[in-house]
Design a protein around this motif. Structure first.
Motif, PDB file in Angstrom:
ATOM      1  N   ALA A  86      -2.110  -2.905  -2.188  1.00  0.00           N
ATOM      2  CA  ALA A  86      -3.208  -3.551  -2.914  1.00  0.00           C
ATOM      3  C   ALA A  86      -2.684  -4.327  -4.115  1.00  0.00           C
ATOM      4  CB  ALA A  86      -4.222  -2.496  -3.355  1.00  0.00           C
ATOM      5  N   LEU A  87      -1.715  -3.759  -4.837  1.00  0.00           N
ATOM      6  CA  LEU A  87      -1.150  -4.442  -5.999  1.00  0.00           C
ATOM      7  C   LEU A  87      -0.405  -5.715  -5.594  1.00  0.00           C
ATOM      8  CD1 LEU A  87       0.218  -1.422  -8.075  1.00  0.00           C
ATOM      9  CD2 LEU A  87      -1.800  -2.818  -8.563  1.00  0.00           C
ATOM     10  N   VAL A  88       0.321  -5.652  -4.488  1.00  0.00           N
ATOM     11  CA  VAL A  88       1.046  -6.838  -4.023  1.00  0.00           C
ATOM     12  C   VAL A  88       0.063  -7.923  -3.607  1.00  0.00           C
ATOM     13  CG1 VAL A  88       2.573  -7.748  -2.222  1.00  0.00           C
ATOM     14  CG2 VAL A  88       3.122  -5.589  -3.364  1.00  0.00           C
ATOM     15  N   ALA A  89      -1.002  -7.549  -2.902  1.00  0.00           N
ATOM     16  CA  ALA A  89      -2.007  -8.539  -2.510  1.00  0.00           C
ATOM     17  C   ALA A  89      -2.653  -9.159  -3.739  1.00  0.00           C
ATOM     18  CB  ALA A  89      -3.065  -7.880  -1.621  1.00  0.00           C
ATOM     19  N   ASP A  90      -2.893  -8.346  -4.754  1.00  0.00           N
ATOM     20  CA  ASP A  90      -3.514  -8.835  -5.979  1.00  0.00           C
ATOM     21  C   ASP A  90      -2.562  -9.709  -6.789  1.00  0.00           C
ATOM     22  OD1 ASP A  90      -6.104  -8.589  -7.291  1.00  0.00           O
ATOM     23  OD2 ASP A  90      -5.005  -7.717  -8.967  1.00  0.00           O
ATOM     24  N   SER A  91      -1.237  -9.523  -6.578  1.00  0.00           N
ATOM     25  CA  SER A  91      -0.246 -10.257  -7.366  1.00  0.00           C
ATOM     26  C   SER A  91      -0.231 -11.750  -7.057  1.00  0.00           C
ATOM     27  CB  SER A  91       1.149  -9.676  -7.128  1.00  0.00           C
ATOM     28  OG  SER A  91       1.607  -9.950  -5.815  1.00  0.00           O
ATOM     29  N   PHE A  92      -0.853 -12.162  -5.947  1.00  0.00           N
ATOM     30  CA  PHE A  92      -0.935 -13.589  -5.662  1.00  0.00           C
ATOM     31  C   PHE A  92      -1.861 -14.293  -6.654  1.00  0.00           C
ATOM     32  CE2 PHE A  92       0.665 -11.991  -1.648  1.00  0.00           C
ATOM     33  CZ  PHE A  92       1.568 -12.976  -1.257  1.00  0.00           C
ATOM     34  N   GLU A  93      -2.731 -13.516  -7.302  1.00  0.00           N
ATOM     35  CA  GLU A  93      -3.626 -14.074  -8.316  1.00  0.00           C
ATOM     36  C   GLU A  93      -3.170 -13.731  -9.725  1.00  0.00           C
ATOM     37  OE1 GLU A  93      -7.531 -12.702  -7.444  1.00  0.00           O
ATOM     38  OE2 GLU A  93      -7.673 -13.741  -5.514  1.00  0.00           O
ATOM     39  N   SER A  94      -2.708 -12.510  -9.923  1.00  0.00           N
ATOM     40  CA  SER A  94      -2.216 -12.086 -11.245  1.00  0.00           C
ATOM     41  C   SER A  94      -1.180 -10.992 -11.060  1.00  0.00           C
ATOM     42  CB  SER A  94      -3.375 -11.579 -12.114  1.00  0.00           C
ATOM     43  OG  SER A  94      -3.986 -10.466 -11.510  1.00  0.00           O
ATOM     44  N   SER A  95      -0.131 -11.017 -11.875  1.00  0.00           N
ATOM     45  CA  SER A  95       0.952 -10.042 -11.754  1.00  0.00           C
ATOM     46  C   SER A  95       0.448  -8.646 -12.112  1.00  0.00           C
ATOM     47  CB  SER A  95       2.108 -10.419 -12.676  1.00  0.00           C
ATOM     48  OG  SER A  95       2.652 -11.665 -12.302  1.00  0.00           O
ATOM     49  N   PRO A  96       0.795  -7.636 -11.315  1.00  0.00           N
ATOM     50  CA  PRO A  96       0.359  -6.274 -11.617  1.00  0.00           C
ATOM     51  C   PRO A  96       1.170  -5.705 -12.782  1.00  0.00           C
ATOM     52  CG  PRO A  96       1.833  -6.261  -9.740  1.00  0.00           C
ATOM     53  CD  PRO A  96       1.592  -7.705 -10.086  1.00  0.00           C
ATOM     54  N   PRO A  97       0.627  -4.717 -13.492  1.00  0.00           N
ATOM     55  CA  PRO A  97       1.410  -4.049 -14.542  1.00  0.00           C
ATOM     56  C   PRO A  97       2.679  -3.459 -13.921  1.00  0.00           C
ATOM     57  CG  PRO A  97      -0.898  -3.410 -14.669  1.00  0.00           C
ATOM     58  CD  PRO A  97      -0.739  -4.167 -13.394  1.00  0.00           C
ATOM     59  N   LEU A  98       3.825  -3.856 -14.446  1.00  0.00           N
ATOM     60  CA  LEU A  98       5.096  -3.490 -13.826  1.00  0.00           C
ATOM     61  C   LEU A  98       5.313  -1.988 -13.818  1.00  0.00           C
ATOM     62  CD1 LEU A  98       7.287  -5.057 -12.435  1.00  0.00           C
ATOM     63  CD2 LEU A  98       8.569  -5.114 -14.582  1.00  0.00           C
ATOM     64  N   THR A  99       4.913  -1.317 -14.899  1.00  0.00           N
ATOM     65  CA  THR A  99       5.108   0.134 -14.976  1.00  0.00           C
ATOM     66  C   THR A  99       4.348   0.847 -13.870  1.00  0.00           C
ATOM     67  OG1 THR A  99       5.392   0.002 -17.376  1.00  0.00           O
ATOM     68  CG2 THR A  99       4.897   2.159 -16.446  1.00  0.00           C
ATOM     69  N   LEU A 100       3.111   0.446 -13.640  1.00  0.00           N
ATOM     70  CA  LEU A 100       2.285   1.057 -12.600  1.00  0.00           C
ATOM     71  C   LEU A 100       2.850   0.760 -11.216  1.00  0.00           C
ATOM     72  CD1 LEU A 100      -0.286   2.622 -11.915  1.00  0.00           C
ATOM     73  CD2 LEU A 100      -1.532   0.462 -11.962  1.00  0.00           C
ATOM     74  N   PHE A 101       3.231  -0.489 -10.989  1.00  0.00           N
ATOM     75  CA  PHE A 101       3.770  -0.888  -9.690  1.00  0.00           C
ATOM     76  C   PHE A 101       5.053  -0.130  -9.378  1.00  0.00           C
ATOM     77  CE2 PHE A 101       6.563  -3.590  -7.133  1.00  0.00           C
ATOM     78  CZ  PHE A 101       5.761  -3.864  -6.044  1.00  0.00           C
ATOM     79  N   VAL A 102       5.974  -0.109 -10.341  1.00  0.00           N
ATOM     80  CA  VAL A 102       7.250   0.577 -10.147  1.00  0.00           C
ATOM     81  C   VAL A 102       7.035   2.079  -9.987  1.00  0.00           C
ATOM     82  CG1 VAL A 102       9.453   1.165 -11.250  1.00  0.00           C
ATOM     83  CG2 VAL A 102       8.609  -1.185 -11.318  1.00  0.00           C
ATOM     84  N   GLY A 103       6.107   2.636 -10.757  1.00  0.00           N
ATOM     85  CA  GLY A 103       5.845   4.073 -10.676  1.00  0.00           C
ATOM     86  C   GLY A 103       5.353   4.496  -9.303  1.00  0.00           C
ATOM     87  N   LEU A 104       4.349   3.800  -8.782  1.00  0.00           N
ATOM     88  CA  LEU A 104       3.821   4.136  -7.455  1.00  0.00           C
ATOM     89  C   LEU A 104       4.903   3.999  -6.384  1.00  0.00           C
ATOM     90  CD1 LEU A 104       0.290   2.414  -7.459  1.00  0.00           C
ATOM     91  CD2 LEU A 104       0.793   4.859  -7.609  1.00  0.00           C
ATOM     92  N   THR A 105       5.664   2.908  -6.468  1.00  0.00           N
ATOM     93  CA  THR A 105       6.700   2.664  -5.464  1.00  0.00           C
ATOM     94  C   THR A 105       7.805   3.702  -5.556  1.00  0.00           C
ATOM     95  OG1 THR A 105       6.257   0.292  -5.610  1.00  0.00           O
ATOM     96  CG2 THR A 105       8.295   0.951  -4.546  1.00  0.00           C
ATOM     97  N   ALA A 106       8.221   4.028  -6.761  1.00  0.00           N
ATOM     98  CA  ALA A 106       9.304   4.994  -6.944  1.00  0.00           C
ATOM     99  C   ALA A 106       8.914   6.371  -6.408  1.00  0.00           C
ATOM    100  CB  ALA A 106       9.670   5.092  -8.427  1.00  0.00           C
ATOM    101  N   VAL A 107       7.695   6.814  -6.677  1.00  0.00           N
ATOM    102  CA  VAL A 107       7.250   8.118  -6.175  1.00  0.00           C
ATOM    103  C   VAL A 107       7.209   8.110  -4.646  1.00  0.00           C
ATOM    104  CG1 VAL A 107       5.353   9.771  -6.115  1.00  0.00           C
ATOM    105  CG2 VAL A 107       5.965   8.665  -8.264  1.00  0.00           C
ATOM    106  N   ALA A 108       6.725   7.007  -4.059  1.00  0.00           N
ATOM    107  CA  ALA A 108       6.679   6.902  -2.595  1.00  0.00           C
ATOM    108  C   ALA A 108       8.081   6.969  -2.002  1.00  0.00           C
ATOM    109  CB  ALA A 108       5.996   5.595  -2.189  1.00  0.00           C
ATOM    110  N   LEU A 109       9.051   6.336  -2.644  1.00  0.00           N
ATOM    111  CA  LEU A 109      10.428   6.364  -2.148  1.00  0.00           C
ATOM    112  C   LEU A 109      11.048   7.748  -2.322  1.00  0.00           C
ATOM    113  CD1 LEU A 109      11.753   2.932  -3.483  1.00  0.00           C
ATOM    114  CD2 LEU A 109      11.291   3.539  -1.094  1.00  0.00           C
ATOM    115  N   ILE A 110      10.773   8.397  -3.438  1.00  0.00           N
ATOM    116  CA  ILE A 110      11.318   9.738  -3.670  1.00  0.00           C
ATOM    117  C   ILE A 110      10.771  10.737  -2.659  1.00  0.00           C
ATOM    118  CG2 ILE A 110      11.322  11.675  -5.297  1.00  0.00           C
ATOM    119  CD1 ILE A 110      11.386   9.562  -7.555  1.00  0.00           C
TER     120      ILE A 110
END
Length: 266
Positions: A86-110
């Motif tokens: 959802a954040l990536v789809a939304d980023s075509f209009e506005s950049s997502p908060p980097l901390t939130l984006f990185v946090g969600l992705t990092a937890v998913a990878l861990i």
């Protein structure tokens, strides 16, 4: 036995329904926290509905078994991936908060390293669980490659689409469905893709270094696929030769937990 199977199937469906509800709650949180736009909402909802539908269909087609703790971990990862999507789809209009984006992705990878360990320790490993794990991995890599491609160029999409191209090619070339031997190199290269794409998305490195790092990840992935394809070709050719000229050669069966693109339960 039939009653137990029906009970287990109902419990599994209830757990996937809870997962769909959790996906909606995560989207609602993102909407309240950052003002998620229509593209983010629609994409996140589509991901959640598709995950729920495909998983329930797979559960109905497989032997009814308890959903299990490992699949719960993978379902949690899928929910996080839905948020990242959802954040990536939304980023075509506005950049997502980097901390939130990185946090969600990092937890998913861990958590990718957790579900496999849980499955082995609890004795709940299954072909369905391995396939579920692999599909969540593959989709996260695809979504991350889309995000990074906006900064580095469309060539990054090769990382995310390579596995899907392989699957499509296997429908035309049955020998690509052959079983592959376990490979630590394959697991390492596959795991590296998510880490490299996350680092690139976070923007913590200079652009030239980020470009070189992602290019190296693509080269390693191409090498891994090429090595596996060559092995499958040699194996299929050897099987055809041993079967004799003009003899029918049975198509090899590829376990759901092994493929040229993913790790299964790592």
């Amino acid at each position: 036995m039939a009653l137990n199977n029906t009970y287990d199937a109902r419990l599994a469906q209830q757990e996937t329904a809870v997962g769909a509800g959790a996906q909606l709650l995560l989207l609602a949180f993102l909407g309240a926290a950052i003002g998620l736009g229509p593209a983010g909402w629609l994409t996140g909802l589509a991901f959640g509905i598709a995950t729920w539908a495909v998983l329930n269909r797979a559960l109905r087609r497989s032997q009814p078994l308890p959903f299990g703790p490992a699949n719960r971990v993978t379902l949690g990862r899928a929910i996080l991936v839905g948020g990242v999507t959802a954040l990536v789809a939304d980023s075509f209009e506005s950049s997502p908060p980097l901390t939130l984006f990185v946090g969600l992705t990092a937890v998913a990878l861990i958590l990718d390293g957790v579900d496999g360990k849980v499955a082995r320790r609890t004795g709940t490993s299954s072909a369905l669980g391995a396939r579920f794990d692999m599909e969540v991995d593959a989709f996260l890599i695809l979504v991350l490659s889309v995000y990074v491609a906006m900064a580095l160029g469309p060539w990054v999409l090769l990382i995310g689409t390579m596995r899907y191209v392989f699957v499509a090619a296997a429908r035309v070339l049955p020998w690509l469905n052959g079983a592959l031997p376990p490979s630590m190199a394959r697991k390492t290269v596959a795991a590296l893709q998510g880490v490299v794409l996350l680092v690139a998305a976070a923007g913590v490195l200079a652009r030239p270094l980020t470009f070189a790092l992602v290019l190296l990840a693509l080269a390693l992935l191409s090498w891994s696929f090429g090595r596996d394809i060559a092995w499958l070709w040699r194996t299929a050719a050897g099987r055809a030769g041993s079967a004799g000229y003009g003899a029918a050669v049975p198509s090899p069966v590829r376990p759901a937990e092994v493929s040229a693109a993913g790790r299964g339960r790592s």
